[in-house]
Design an enzyme around this catalytic site. Sequence first.
Site, PDB file in Angstrom:
ATOM      1  N   LYS A  14       0.867  -1.178   0.000  1.00 25.08           N
ATOM      2  CA  LYS A  14       0.000   0.000   0.000  1.00 25.08           C
ATOM      3  C   LYS A  14       0.900   1.222   0.000  1.00 25.08           C
ATOM      4  O   LYS A  14       1.957   1.203   0.643  1.00 25.08           O
ATOM      5  CB  LYS A  14      -0.848   0.038   1.273  1.00 25.08           C
ATOM      6  CG  LYS A  14      -1.958  -0.987   1.329  1.00 25.08           C
ATOM      7  CD  LYS A  14      -2.846  -0.696   2.537  1.00 25.08           C
ATOM      8  CE  LYS A  14      -3.668  -1.919   2.886  1.00 25.08           C
ATOM      9  NZ  LYS A  14      -4.060  -2.002   4.269  1.00 25.08           N
ATOM     10  N   HIS A 189      -0.539  -2.112  16.461  1.00 26.36           N
ATOM     11  CA  HIS A 189      -1.452  -1.014  16.099  1.00 26.36           C
ATOM     12  C   HIS A 189      -1.034   0.292  16.774  1.00 26.36           C
ATOM     13  O   HIS A 189      -1.857   1.202  16.935  1.00 26.36           O
ATOM     14  CB  HIS A 189      -2.905  -1.301  16.554  1.00 26.36           C
ATOM     15  CG  HIS A 189      -3.630  -2.323  15.736  1.00 26.36           C
ATOM     16  ND1 HIS A 189      -4.614  -3.114  16.286  1.00 26.36           N
ATOM     17  CD2 HIS A 189      -3.569  -2.662  14.425  1.00 26.36           C
ATOM     18  CE1 HIS A 189      -5.113  -3.920  15.360  1.00 26.36           C
ATOM     19  NE2 HIS A 189      -4.479  -3.664  14.220  1.00 26.36           N
ATOM     20  N   LEU A 218     -10.710  -1.248  15.853  1.00 29.68           N
ATOM     21  CA  LEU A 218     -11.506  -2.409  15.457  1.00 29.68           C
ATOM     22  C   LEU A 218     -11.540  -2.544  13.937  1.00 29.68           C
ATOM     23  O   LEU A 218     -12.347  -1.900  13.257  1.00 29.68           O
ATOM     24  CB  LEU A 218     -12.938  -2.270  16.011  1.00 29.68           C
ATOM     25  CG  LEU A 218     -13.041  -1.906  17.501  1.00 29.68           C
ATOM     26  CD1 LEU A 218     -14.493  -1.734  17.913  1.00 29.68           C
ATOM     27  CD2 LEU A 218     -12.355  -2.952  18.361  1.00 29.68           C
ATOM     28  N   ARG A 250      -8.923 -14.261  14.223  1.00 33.01           N
ATOM     29  CA  ARG A 250      -8.062 -14.654  15.359  1.00 33.01           C
ATOM     30  C   ARG A 250      -8.885 -14.836  16.627  1.00 33.01           C
ATOM     31  O   ARG A 250      -9.835 -14.087  16.857  1.00 33.01           O
ATOM     32  CB  ARG A 250      -6.987 -13.590  15.618  1.00 33.01           C
ATOM     33  CG  ARG A 250      -6.061 -13.391  14.458  1.00 33.01           C
ATOM     34  CD  ARG A 250      -5.001 -12.347  14.770  1.00 33.01           C
ATOM     35  NE  ARG A 250      -4.523 -11.786  13.524  1.00 33.01           N
ATOM     36  CZ  ARG A 250      -4.170 -10.516  13.356  1.00 33.01           C
ATOM     37  NH1 ARG A 250      -4.211  -9.671  14.368  1.00 33.01           N
ATOM     38  NH2 ARG A 250      -3.762 -10.096  12.183  1.00 33.01           N
ATOM     39  N   MET A 293     -17.557  -8.112   9.342  1.00 33.88           N
ATOM     40  CA  MET A 293     -18.589  -7.666  10.275  1.00 33.88           C
ATOM     41  C   MET A 293     -19.853  -7.192   9.553  1.00 33.88           C
ATOM     42  O   MET A 293     -20.960  -7.404  10.024  1.00 33.88           O
ATOM     43  CB  MET A 293     -18.017  -6.553  11.167  1.00 33.88           C
ATOM     44  CG  MET A 293     -18.938  -6.114  12.257  1.00 33.88           C
ATOM     45  SD  MET A 293     -19.460  -7.478  13.344  1.00 33.88           S
ATOM     46  CE  MET A 293     -18.227  -7.400  14.632  1.00 33.88           C
ATOM     47  N   GLY A 341     -12.041   0.111  10.751  1.00 30.73           N
ATOM     48  CA  GLY A 341     -13.208  -0.069   9.870  1.00 30.73           C
ATOM     49  C   GLY A 341     -14.506  -0.274  10.637  1.00 30.73           C
ATOM     50  O   GLY A 341     -15.518   0.376  10.355  1.00 30.73           O
ATOM     51  N   ILE A 342     -14.520  -1.158  11.641  1.00 30.12           N
ATOM     52  CA  ILE A 342     -15.741  -1.429  12.402  1.00 30.12           C
ATOM     53  C   ILE A 342     -16.039  -0.266  13.352  1.00 30.12           C
ATOM     54  O   ILE A 342     -17.170   0.218  13.426  1.00 30.12           O
ATOM     55  CB  ILE A 342     -15.605  -2.750  13.195  1.00 30.12           C
ATOM     56  CG1 ILE A 342     -15.342  -3.927  12.245  1.00 30.12           C
ATOM     57  CG2 ILE A 342     -16.834  -3.000  14.054  1.00 30.12           C
ATOM     58  CD1 ILE A 342     -15.002  -5.251  12.940  1.00 30.12           C
ATOM     59  N   GLY A 343     -15.028   0.194  14.053  1.00 28.23           N
ATOM     60  CA  GLY A 343     -15.214   1.269  15.032  1.00 28.23           C
ATOM     61  C   GLY A 343     -15.692   2.558  14.398  1.00 28.23           C
ATOM     62  O   GLY A 343     -16.505   3.297  14.970  1.00 28.23           O
ATOM     63  N   GLU A 344     -15.208   2.837  13.171  1.00 29.73           N
ATOM     64  CA  GLU A 344     -15.582   4.089  12.505  1.00 29.73           C
ATOM     65  C   GLU A 344     -16.939   4.004  11.821  1.00 29.73           C
ATOM     66  O   GLU A 344     -17.660   4.979  11.734  1.00 29.73           O
ATOM     67  CB  GLU A 344     -14.535   4.451  11.431  1.00 29.73           C
ATOM     68  CG  GLU A 344     -13.193   4.827  12.013  1.00 29.73           C
ATOM     69  CD  GLU A 344     -12.075   4.817  10.971  1.00 29.73           C
ATOM     70  OE1 GLU A 344     -12.346   5.024   9.779  1.00 29.73           O
ATOM     71  OE2 GLU A 344     -10.919   4.594  11.378  1.00 29.73           O
TER      72      GLU A 344
HETATM   73  P1  ADP Z   1      -7.918  -3.708   8.256  1.00 29.76           P
HETATM   74  O1  ADP Z   1      -7.716  -4.103   9.683  1.00 29.76           O
HETATM   75  O2  ADP Z   1      -7.641  -4.833   7.310  1.00 29.76           O
HETATM   76  O3  ADP Z   1      -7.281  -2.386   7.880  1.00 29.76           O
HETATM   77  P2  ADP Z   1     -10.443  -2.264   8.290  1.00 29.76           P
HETATM   78  O4  ADP Z   1      -9.984  -1.316   9.345  1.00 29.76           O
HETATM   79  O5  ADP Z   1     -10.779  -1.720   6.958  1.00 29.76           O
HETATM   80  O6  ADP Z   1      -9.491  -3.510   8.106  1.00 29.76           O
HETATM   81  O7  ADP Z   1     -11.754  -3.007   8.875  1.00 29.76           O
HETATM   82  C1  ADP Z   1     -12.329  -4.079   8.223  1.00 29.76           C
HETATM   83  C2  ADP Z   1     -13.585  -4.485   8.976  1.00 29.76           C
HETATM   84  O8  ADP Z   1     -14.464  -3.350   9.020  1.00 29.76           O
HETATM   85  C3  ADP Z   1     -14.346  -5.614   8.327  1.00 29.76           C
HETATM   86  O9  ADP Z   1     -14.808  -6.525   9.309  1.00 29.76           O
HETATM   87  C4  ADP Z   1     -15.539  -4.900   7.705  1.00 29.76           C
HETATM   88  O10 ADP Z   1     -16.657  -5.726   7.616  1.00 29.76           O
HETATM   89  C5  ADP Z   1     -15.768  -3.824   8.736  1.00 29.76           C
HETATM   90  N1  ADP Z   1     -16.629  -2.747   8.223  1.00 29.76           N
HETATM   91  C6  ADP Z   1     -16.382  -1.850   7.255  1.00 29.76           C
HETATM   92  N2  ADP Z   1     -17.465  -1.058   7.057  1.00 29.76           N
HETATM   93  C7  ADP Z   1     -18.424  -1.475   7.920  1.00 29.76           C
HETATM   94  C8  ADP Z   1     -19.764  -1.079   8.224  1.00 29.76           C
HETATM   95  N3  ADP Z   1     -20.346  -0.092   7.574  1.00 29.76           N
HETATM   96  N4  ADP Z   1     -20.420  -1.750   9.196  1.00 29.76           N
HETATM   97  C9  ADP Z   1     -19.854  -2.774   9.866  1.00 29.76           C
HETATM   98  N5  ADP Z   1     -18.599  -3.184   9.639  1.00 29.76           N
HETATM   99  C10 ADP Z   1     -17.885  -2.553   8.686  1.00 29.76           C
END
Ligand code: ADP
Length: 416
Positions: A14, A189, A218, A250, A293, A341-344
């Site tokens: 990336k 992280h 998350l 995990r 998620m 991704g999940i937290g945001e």
């Molecule tokens: P990485 O750790 O690989 O960088 P991300 O921070 O992008 O991953 O997070 C990926 C996770 O975020 C996945 O489980 C995805 O399903 C979840 N995710 C992304 N958008 C949403 C959403 N709108 N609602 C719920 N989960 C989400």
Amino acid sequence: MNVLVLNCGSSSVKFQVIQTDDALIEKDSDLCLAKGLIEMAGPKTMVTYQATGKPSSKENVPIADYRAAIEHILDWIISPQASLEGIKSHSDIHAIGHRVVHGGEKFQDSTLIDDKVLAAVEEFIDLAPLHNPPNLKGIRAAMDVVGPSVPNVAVFDTAFHATMPETSYIYGLPYEYYLRHKIRRYGFHGTSHRYVAYRYQKMLDIPTDKVNIITLHLGNGCSACAIKRGVSVNTSMGFTPLEGLLMGTRTGDMDASILEYIAHKDNMSLHDLDTLCNKKSGLLGISGFTNDMRELLKREAETHDKRARLAIDIFCTRLKRYIGGYLAEMGGADAVIFTGGIGERSSAIRRRVCQGLECLDLLLDTSANDHIGAGEEGLITREDSKLKAYVIPTNEELLIARDTYRVVSGQSAQVR
Ligand code: ADP
């Protein structure tokens, strides 16, 4: 300064190009000029590029190795298709910042890469066999391609947690295992936890020693971090990124004796067990169908799938446990921060985590929680909530670019 930020994983590279300097940092207006992703698959390699403000493009380019990937990125950056402002030749890239997962106990800060640093990162391959080798290959390839005139800086995931006390990082094993093999909690992280702590501090306009928060990253990988007076005092990932919260694939925390038991029952090797715990468990293992998620929430809502619900419930319950545990350990905190991704993006998960935390004086503002937009930061608890909760999108690349600039210009990087 134009910084190329590289994150070389086992099957992807990336990148971002970020313009930063003291004045831009002061105004929080560093510029991301472009970003992209190379998904390495030999002749089937896919490359995605996006110059800021323009549509992204994707193409298939056969790329054999990290050196070829980095050459490709550098050529695109100076190409007329990209037409990045102020970047006409390779000499307009002034430094390269690399994400490095494991810095062991040696690196407590980001650092300029020289032969000694390379040797140390190589030594830590033992500790991070999946992550440090691609990081190292990326660094070597970049140094080779750009030559000695362009400085390269390593930004370690572990560095932010170097401030943890022994009570957080020593395991219950005989102490000699720490002395002989350096078995301890390192935490990961770190760049993300550090970034959101910095944003929180900026948002509230408070000094670093007033930052008492619990940050929850998350994503596919998940970790919690207890930040007291601005520094990490505990974190949920451990010797490796396997420990702690339930994650996409995990296990997180688990009784270690289960491993020997399964090994006997199913005649599995240590390698098989490692794969089981890291790649086949967590949300995927419990639900039996996905680590994503979004899909779990959809399935739960549409079909009332019991195992989807169970996976989500375990995910949220373990988060509550860490929040409660860290509050007790820290003697209280002012806020919980959701990122990754999940937290945001998932108001549903934030709601389920916060539900029941009224006993800890966290009162969710359900409307604020539901209406916070993608990429936005903001408060999601009520005015009368003593323990606040915020959503703060992470930006590890920005911090890598800033650290790179600061190290190259002779400043300490841990200043955010
Ligand atoms: P990485 O750790 O690989 O960088 P991300 O921070 O992008 O991953 O997070 C990926 C996770 O975020 C996945 O489980 C995805 O399903 C979840 N995710 C992304 N958008 C949403 C959403 N709108 N609602 C719920 N989960 C989400």
